[in-house]
Each structure stands twice: as C-alpha cells, then as structure tokens.
Design a protein around this motif. Structure first.
Motif, short mmCIF file in Angstrom:
data_model
loop_
_atom_site.label_atom_id
_atom_site.label_comp_id
_atom_site.label_asym_id
_atom_site.label_seq_id
_atom_site.Cartn_x
_atom_site.Cartn_y
_atom_site.Cartn_z
N THR A 212 54.74 -7.80 67.47
CA THR A 212 55.10 -8.37 66.41
C THR A 212 54.13 -8.08 64.90
OG1 THR A 212 54.21 -10.59 67.11
CG2 THR A 212 56.60 -10.08 67.25
N ILE A 213 52.71 -8.44 65.52
CA ILE A 213 51.73 -8.03 64.53
C ILE A 213 51.72 -6.62 64.32
CG2 ILE A 213 49.27 -8.25 63.96
CD1 ILE A 213 50.81 -11.03 64.19
N ASP A 214 51.74 -5.78 65.16
CA ASP A 214 51.82 -4.22 64.79
C ASP A 214 52.51 -4.04 63.91
OD1 ASP A 214 49.84 -4.52 66.98
OD2 ASP A 214 51.36 -3.40 68.57
N LEU A 215 54.01 -4.43 63.93
CA LEU A 215 54.98 -4.11 63.14
C LEU A 215 54.69 -4.57 61.96
CD1 LEU A 215 57.86 -2.82 62.93
CD2 LEU A 215 58.77 -4.80 63.66
N MET A 216 54.30 -5.93 61.81
CA MET A 216 54.11 -6.65 60.31
C MET A 216 52.96 -6.01 59.82
SD MET A 216 53.44 -10.66 59.90
CE MET A 216 54.00 -11.35 58.39
N VAL A 217 52.02 -5.31 60.13
CA VAL A 217 51.09 -4.66 59.55
C VAL A 217 51.54 -3.29 58.72
CG1 VAL A 217 48.79 -3.50 59.84
CG2 VAL A 217 48.99 -5.55 60.76
N THR A 218 52.12 -2.79 59.45
CA THR A 218 52.75 -1.57 58.95
C THR A 218 53.80 -1.81 58.20
OG1 THR A 218 54.41 -1.35 60.85
CG2 THR A 218 52.33 -0.01 61.04
N ASN A 219 54.68 -2.91 58.21
CA ASN A 219 55.98 -3.34 57.17
C ASN A 219 54.98 -3.75 55.84
OD1 ASN A 219 57.53 -2.37 58.91
ND2 ASN A 219 58.15 -4.53 59.57
N GLU A 220 53.96 -4.47 55.97
CA GLU A 220 53.34 -5.14 54.85
C GLU A 220 52.66 -3.95 54.07
OE1 GLU A 220 53.43 -8.11 53.40
OE2 GLU A 220 54.80 -8.72 54.70
N ALA A 221 51.98 -3.04 54.55
CA ALA A 221 51.66 -2.00 53.86
C ALA A 221 52.66 -1.10 53.05
CB ALA A 221 50.69 -1.02 54.92
N SER A 222 53.55 -0.94 53.78
CA SER A 222 54.65 -0.15 53.07
C SER A 222 55.10 -1.03 52.15
CB SER A 222 55.97 0.03 54.16
OG SER A 222 56.99 0.56 53.46
N LYS A 223 55.58 -2.44 52.24
CA LYS A 223 56.01 -3.20 51.10
C LYS A 223 54.81 -3.18 49.96
CE LYS A 223 58.49 -6.75 54.03
NZ LYS A 223 58.44 -8.11 54.40
N HIS A 224 53.79 -3.19 50.19
CA HIS A 224 52.79 -3.13 49.02
C HIS A 224 52.64 -1.83 48.49
CE1 HIS A 224 51.96 -7.11 50.71
NE2 HIS A 224 51.48 -7.44 49.68
N GLY A 225 53.51 -0.73 48.87
CA GLY A 225 53.12 0.59 48.32
C GLY A 225 51.92 1.59 48.66
N LEU A 226 51.58 1.15 50.06
CA LEU A 226 50.24 1.62 50.60
C LEU A 226 50.61 2.59 51.60
CD1 LEU A 226 48.21 -1.68 50.62
CD2 LEU A 226 48.33 0.08 48.65
N GLN A 227 49.98 3.64 51.56
CA GLN A 227 50.08 4.60 52.73
C GLN A 227 49.12 4.53 53.68
OE1 GLN A 227 49.39 8.66 51.46
NE2 GLN A 227 50.05 9.68 53.28
N MET A 228 49.51 4.32 55.13
CA MET A 228 48.84 4.24 56.04
C MET A 228 48.52 5.19 57.12
SD MET A 228 49.27 0.75 58.50
CE MET A 228 48.41 0.16 59.59
#
Length: 251
Positions: A212-228
């Motif tokens: 759940t944390i793995d997914l949340m990190v990638t989702n939050e990066a995307s929501k904030h307009g960040l490239q990971m």
C-alpha cells in the motif's frame, strides 16, 4: 528509516478505568543513551552518536540509522562526483548520517528533522564533525533546521534562509506512514520549485515494507506532477527488505 511524520498526539497516558488514570512522564519513552558508532561507506569513514534501538515513543525513530540510509550512503559514496560543489537539503535527517557524508563533498548541506529530541542529537553530530581533532575530514557548510513536512511556517523559513534553492533534496527511508506521504511530496514540490533552473533532484532511498505504501508513493509523485525514475543498479536487499533509489524531478 530515519523518521516518521505527522502521527498526531502521543499517547502518554494509560487509562485504567473511568476513575483512575496513570500519567507517565514523557522521559519514560525516551532513550538518550547514545553510542559513538563507526560507519564506513566506500573510502569514507564516519563516527556518529546514535542508538542501536529507538526509543519506545513511535515519533523517535530518527535516533537510529535505518537500512535506507545505508543504501543511499553506499550509492553516494560511489558517485561523489555528482555532489562536488553542490548544495543539498536532507529531509528526515535523523542522526545525520547521510547529510554529514554529503558535507564532505557539497558546498552546503542543510539537515532537517521535525522532532526536538532528534534535533538535539543531530546538532551534536554536526558539532562532532566540525572539530578537526576527529580522525576524519572536517565537514563544512553543515546546519540543522526544524522542518515538519506540510508546515508552511517551517517551509517558508527554509525558503527565506536559502532563496537560491538546492541542487539536491535527499531522503533515506522516510516513507513509512501513509498519512505523512502526501505532506512529504507537498514539501518536496515546493523545494524543487525554488531552484530557478528547475534542475533540482529529489534522491529518495526507498525501502519496501508494504504494498500500500509502495503504491501511495508512486501515486503521490504523479499527483504532484513529478517524474519518478529508478536509478539503475540500485535495487538490492538491505536489512532483509528490498530497497531501491529513485530520482524524482519536476515534469
């Protein structure tokens, strides 16, 4: 990890029944028996005060060095050229093992934490590495500031004190609790935007503990307009868990 954020008020009382309450002093939860510990990363040797086990208060995990910090420091010690002459800010510095390593190469490093008890040991370790008598290179340009993710007053003070921004934002093992992750990325985005040339990078050493944390990190990066982007060759087992280093930038 080096720290847990925004977990709400501590429970320092245990209710027995409707009539009786036992109040426990805050010191009951705090272990400050720090030990001078040696760390080696490539050719770099550090001595830091830290605990080998954190205090019982869940807000004090920054007193120990966590697997993600080992992962990040191993990576940085092999790629010191990227740090030469740069400026950096570390989020959730804990005892400062990553920021102090970087200060050997960077022009300026700002170490941050939100917990007052952790800030005490962080500042003590900065002082330790400002003394030439230690059998290691003296660190320059090191400072510590209080920074609670999502706290506009704290963030604005950082912006005022460092208007030119930073080349790197560093984070080691700091994604642990779900409620802190949106606040982390709120803060990261503001810090990324300070740098006028938009070349600031967030280097995150991430250790997977829950899907759940793995997914949340990638989702939050995307929501904030960040490239990971996963840095090649950094995925490995640390402390019996899978760790990896991400480079996160503005889109």
């Amino acid at each position: 990890m080096e720290e847990i954020r925004n977990q709400g008020p501590h429970r320092h009382e245990e209710e027995i029944d409707d009539d009786d309450t036992i109040s426990l002093d805050e010191a009951f939860f705090i272990n400050d028996n720090y030990q001078l510990t040696n760390f080696t990363f490539g050719s770099q040797e550090l001595q830091l005060f830290s605990l080998h086990a954190a205090s019982t208060d869940f807000d004090l995990t920054g007193q120990v060095v966590w697997p993600g910090a080992i992962l990040l420091n191993d990576y940085l010690s092999k790629n010191t050229e990227i740090l030469q002459g740069c400026t950096a800010i570390e989020l959730g510095s804990g005892v400062g093992v990553t920021g102090i390593l970087c200060s050997r190469f960077c022009q300026k490093v700002v170490l941050t934490d939100h917990n007052e008890e952790v800030l005490k040991i962080l500042k003590k370790n900065i002082e330790l590495h400002s003394i030439p008598e230690n059998n290691c290179p003296t660190s320059h340009g090191l400072s510590a500031e209080k920074l609670e993710w999502g706290n506009s007053d704290h963030v604005n003070r950082i912006l005022q004190n460092h208007p030119g921004g930073f080349d790197f934002i560093l984070g080691a093992d700091i994604c642990f609790q779900q409620s802190s992750i949106p606040l982390l990325f709120d803060t990261v985005k503001v810090l990324l935007l300070i740098k006028e040339d938009r070349k600031c990078k967030f280097i995150l050493a991430y250790v997977s503990r829950a899907k759940t944390i793995d997914l949340m990190v990638t989702n939050e990066a995307s929501k904030h307009g960040l490239q990971m982007k996963e840095l090649p060759g950094t995925r490995r087992i640390v402390g019996n868990l899978e760790g990896v280093i991400f480079e996160i930038t503005l889109n």
